[in-house]
Design an enzyme around this catalytic site. Structure first.
Site, PDB file in Angstrom:
ATOM      1  N   ASP A  43       0.870  -1.179   0.000  1.00  0.00           N
ATOM      2  CA  ASP A  43       0.000   0.000   0.000  1.00  0.00           C
ATOM      3  C   ASP A  43       0.905   1.227   0.000  1.00  0.00           C
ATOM      4  O   ASP A  43       2.122   1.116   0.162  1.00  0.00           O
ATOM      5  CB  ASP A  43      -0.891  -0.008   1.259  1.00  0.00           C
ATOM      6  CG  ASP A  43      -1.795   1.209   1.349  1.00  0.00           C
ATOM      7  OD1 ASP A  43      -2.385   1.591   0.324  1.00  0.00           O
ATOM      8  OD2 ASP A  43      -1.903   1.800   2.441  1.00  0.00           O
ATOM      9  N   SER A  44       0.286   2.406  -0.106  1.00  0.00           N
ATOM     10  CA  SER A  44       1.065   3.638  -0.029  1.00  0.00           C
ATOM     11  C   SER A  44       1.562   3.893   1.399  1.00  0.00           C
ATOM     12  O   SER A  44       2.504   4.650   1.588  1.00  0.00           O
ATOM     13  CB  SER A  44       0.191   4.812  -0.473  1.00  0.00           C
ATOM     14  OG  SER A  44      -0.947   4.894   0.360  1.00  0.00           O
ATOM     15  N   TYR A  94      -1.116   8.464  -2.313  1.00  0.00           N
ATOM     16  CA  TYR A  94      -1.198   8.172  -3.744  1.00  0.00           C
ATOM     17  C   TYR A  94      -2.470   8.778  -4.350  1.00  0.00           C
ATOM     18  O   TYR A  94      -2.523   9.056  -5.544  1.00  0.00           O
ATOM     19  CB  TYR A  94      -1.285   6.657  -3.965  1.00  0.00           C
ATOM     20  CG  TYR A  94       0.014   5.886  -3.900  1.00  0.00           C
ATOM     21  CD1 TYR A  94       1.209   6.480  -3.476  1.00  0.00           C
ATOM     22  CD2 TYR A  94       0.052   4.532  -4.259  1.00  0.00           C
ATOM     23  CE1 TYR A  94       2.390   5.745  -3.418  1.00  0.00           C
ATOM     24  CE2 TYR A  94       1.223   3.803  -4.219  1.00  0.00           C
ATOM     25  CZ  TYR A  94       2.391   4.405  -3.796  1.00  0.00           C
ATOM     26  OH  TYR A  94       3.547   3.673  -3.748  1.00  0.00           O
ATOM     27  N   GLY A  95      -3.486   8.908  -3.506  1.00  0.00           N
ATOM     28  CA  GLY A  95      -4.831   9.216  -3.997  1.00  0.00           C
ATOM     29  C   GLY A  95      -4.981  10.550  -4.699  1.00  0.00           C
ATOM     30  O   GLY A  95      -5.941  10.776  -5.418  1.00  0.00           O
ATOM     31  N   CYS A 144      -4.264  -1.577  -1.899  1.00  0.00           N
ATOM     32  CA  CYS A 144      -4.457  -0.151  -2.139  1.00  0.00           C
ATOM     33  C   CYS A 144      -5.469  -0.010  -3.275  1.00  0.00           C
ATOM     34  O   CYS A 144      -5.243  -0.516  -4.376  1.00  0.00           O
ATOM     35  CB  CYS A 144      -3.123   0.485  -2.524  1.00  0.00           C
ATOM     36  SG  CYS A 144      -3.263   2.220  -2.973  1.00  0.00           S
ATOM     37  N   ASN A 145      -6.573   0.660  -2.986  1.00  0.00           N
ATOM     38  CA  ASN A 145      -7.606   0.833  -4.010  1.00  0.00           C
ATOM     39  C   ASN A 145      -7.119   1.720  -5.149  1.00  0.00           C
ATOM     40  O   ASN A 145      -7.447   1.493  -6.313  1.00  0.00           O
ATOM     41  CB  ASN A 145      -8.853   1.463  -3.391  1.00  0.00           C
ATOM     42  CG  ASN A 145      -9.566   0.506  -2.462  1.00  0.00           C
ATOM     43  OD1 ASN A 145     -10.493  -0.176  -2.856  1.00  0.00           O
ATOM     44  ND2 ASN A 145      -9.128   0.437  -1.209  1.00  0.00           N
ATOM     45  N   THR A 146      -6.342   2.753  -4.782  1.00  0.00           N
ATOM     46  CA  THR A 146      -5.862   3.693  -5.797  1.00  0.00           C
ATOM     47  C   THR A 146      -4.996   2.959  -6.818  1.00  0.00           C
ATOM     48  O   THR A 146      -5.107   3.168  -8.025  1.00  0.00           O
ATOM     49  CB  THR A 146      -5.075   4.835  -5.110  1.00  0.00           C
ATOM     50  OG1 THR A 146      -5.854   5.322  -4.014  1.00  0.00           O
ATOM     51  CG2 THR A 146      -4.766   5.958  -6.060  1.00  0.00           C
ATOM     52  N   GLU A 170      -2.821   8.318   8.667  1.00  0.00           N
ATOM     53  CA  GLU A 170      -1.354   8.196   8.778  1.00  0.00           C
ATOM     54  C   GLU A 170      -0.861   8.864  10.063  1.00  0.00           C
ATOM     55  O   GLU A 170       0.147   8.475  10.632  1.00  0.00           O
ATOM     56  CB  GLU A 170      -0.665   8.845   7.566  1.00  0.00           C
ATOM     57  CG  GLU A 170      -0.828   8.080   6.265  1.00  0.00           C
ATOM     58  CD  GLU A 170       0.002   6.792   6.183  1.00  0.00           C
ATOM     59  OE1 GLU A 170       1.132   6.761   6.708  1.00  0.00           O
ATOM     60  OE2 GLU A 170      -0.500   5.801   5.597  1.00  0.00           O
ATOM     61  N   CYS A 225     -10.992   2.597   0.285  1.00  0.00           N
ATOM     62  CA  CYS A 225      -9.595   2.974   0.525  1.00  0.00           C
ATOM     63  C   CYS A 225      -9.188   2.183   1.751  1.00  0.00           C
ATOM     64  O   CYS A 225      -9.924   2.156   2.744  1.00  0.00           O
ATOM     65  CB  CYS A 225      -9.472   4.472   0.786  1.00  0.00           C
ATOM     66  SG  CYS A 225      -7.819   4.962   1.351  1.00  0.00           S
ATOM     67  N   THR A 226      -8.038   1.535   1.683  1.00  0.00           N
ATOM     68  CA  THR A 226      -7.668   0.641   2.792  1.00  0.00           C
ATOM     69  C   THR A 226      -7.277   1.397   4.065  1.00  0.00           C
ATOM     70  O   THR A 226      -7.120   0.783   5.114  1.00  0.00           O
ATOM     71  CB  THR A 226      -6.525  -0.306   2.364  1.00  0.00           C
ATOM     72  OG1 THR A 226      -5.460   0.470   1.807  1.00  0.00           O
ATOM     73  CG2 THR A 226      -7.025  -1.305   1.345  1.00  0.00           C
ATOM     74  N   HIS A 227      -7.156   2.721   3.975  1.00  0.00           N
ATOM     75  CA  HIS A 227      -6.943   3.491   5.204  1.00  0.00           C
ATOM     76  C   HIS A 227      -8.267   3.658   5.981  1.00  0.00           C
ATOM     77  O   HIS A 227      -8.255   3.885   7.183  1.00  0.00           O
ATOM     78  CB  HIS A 227      -6.412   4.890   4.884  1.00  0.00           C
ATOM     79  CG  HIS A 227      -4.940   4.946   4.563  1.00  0.00           C
ATOM     80  ND1 HIS A 227      -4.418   4.450   3.405  1.00  0.00           N
ATOM     81  CD2 HIS A 227      -3.895   5.450   5.270  1.00  0.00           C
ATOM     82  CE1 HIS A 227      -3.098   4.649   3.390  1.00  0.00           C
ATOM     83  NE2 HIS A 227      -2.766   5.265   4.519  1.00  0.00           N
TER      84      HIS A 227
HETATM   85  N1  DGL Z   1      -4.806   3.172   1.044  1.00  0.00           N
HETATM   86  C1  DGL Z   1      -4.815   3.521  -0.312  1.00  0.00           C
HETATM   87  C2  DGL Z   1      -6.075   3.200  -1.041  1.00  0.00           C
HETATM   88  O1  DGL Z   1      -6.693   2.194  -0.714  1.00  0.00           O
HETATM   89  C3  DGL Z   1      -4.114   4.774  -0.739  1.00  0.00           C
HETATM   90  C4  DGL Z   1      -4.365   6.007   0.005  1.00  0.00           C
HETATM   91  C5  DGL Z   1      -3.482   7.120  -0.491  1.00  0.00           C
HETATM   92  O2  DGL Z   1      -2.253   6.928  -0.473  1.00  0.00           O
HETATM   93  O3  DGL Z   1      -4.003   8.166  -0.911  1.00  0.00           O
HETATM   94  O4  DGL Z   1      -6.471   3.861  -1.958  1.00  0.00           O
END
Ligand code: DGL
Length: 269
Positions: free
Chosen positions: A13-14, A45-46, A76-78, A156, A188-190
């Protein structure tokens, strides 16, 4: 085949978001070795372009392949939205699973859900990857999306239940109230880090919260079983980041609820 069986599963992931996936994989497959990579130098990353996210994702994929992983989980979804095909190609025979496919699978499996909400990063929402994946199964489902760019920096930072987090969640989620959504995909996995407080923000509207972590962990177990690659002698968790290992170490131990031997910094080539 024996060597591959004992090889680790690569998850990336990011940043810390993919640990929600790692946790589910540890629960589902406790005797697998896992290598986790969090791109802490370049998170988030988003808000970046698809080209940039693709380049980062391919670097990480190469790092994991060099470490001899037997499977890659895009946590990571992005990245899933913008680089899945390129990663599958780079991985060759190594199976690649992604959180968007997993989350969609869970959402469409819920009986009579015709109105689904999706929250994600700007990249994921703009890509319409969830809308397309859901409509590929059933084009009559209504999908309402909302990008929530501030949630990643909050996660984060470990600000997951304070007043700033609550206000920010209200800002993004209040628009779903009265919209009739039956489920909300945490795209988003966050975002599962906010899972405890999201139902109260939605005011008990009976919305089912979908977190793709469990679903991708189940798919990983099934896929490894199919390929006769399940390991029953491992259980090691190794963590790599691109910056600030100490900070990541603290958050990761808190989140995973276990001690980590260490978090190593790597420079990707
Ligand atoms: N956790 C990531 C996702 O699922 C990326 C979040 C990010 O870095 O913006 O998209």
């Amino acid at each position: 085949m024996q060597d591959l069986k004992n090889a680790p599963i690569g998850i990336f992931d990011s940043g810390i978001g993919g640990l929600t996936v790692a946790k589910a994989v540890i629960d589902a497959l406790p005797t697998e070795d896992i290598i986790y990579f969090g791109d802490t130098a370049r998170v988030p990353y988003g808000i970046k372009s698809e080209e940039t996210v693709r380049a980062y994702a391919l670097q990480i994929t190469n790092f994991l392949l060099k470490r001899g992983v037997k499977m890659i989980l895009i946590a990571c979804n992005t990245v899933s939205a913008s680089a899945k095909e390129e990663i599958i190609q780079a991985a060759g025979d190594i199976p690649v699973l992604d959180v968007i496919t997993a989350g969609t699978h869970t959402a469409i499996g819920l009986a009579n859900h015709h109105n689904i909400g999706v929250i994600g990063t700007l990249g994921t929402v703009n890509s319409r990857a969830y809308v397309e994946a859901i409509h590929a199964h059933d084009p009559t489902i209504t999908v309402k999306q909302e990008a929530c760019p501030l949630l990643v920096p909050l996660a984060e930072e470990g600000w997951i239940d304070n007043d700033v987090a609550v206000k920010t969640l209200h800002h993004y989620l209040d628009g779903f109230k009265g919209s009739g959504i039956q489920s909300l995909i945490l795209g988003c996995t966050h975002y599962p880090l906010f899972k405890e407080i999201i139902p109260s923000i939605l005011n008990g509207e009976g919305v089912e919260i979908i977190d793709s972590a469990e679903s991708i962990a189940t798919s990983a177990r099934e896929k490894l079983g199919e390929l006769s690659l399940l390991n029953d002698t491992g259980g090691e968790f190794q963590c790599f980041v691109s910056d600030r290992p100490q900070r990541f170490h603290e958050l990761a131990e808190r989140f995973l609820g276990r001690r980590l031997n260490g978090v190593e910094v790597v420079v990707l080539d």
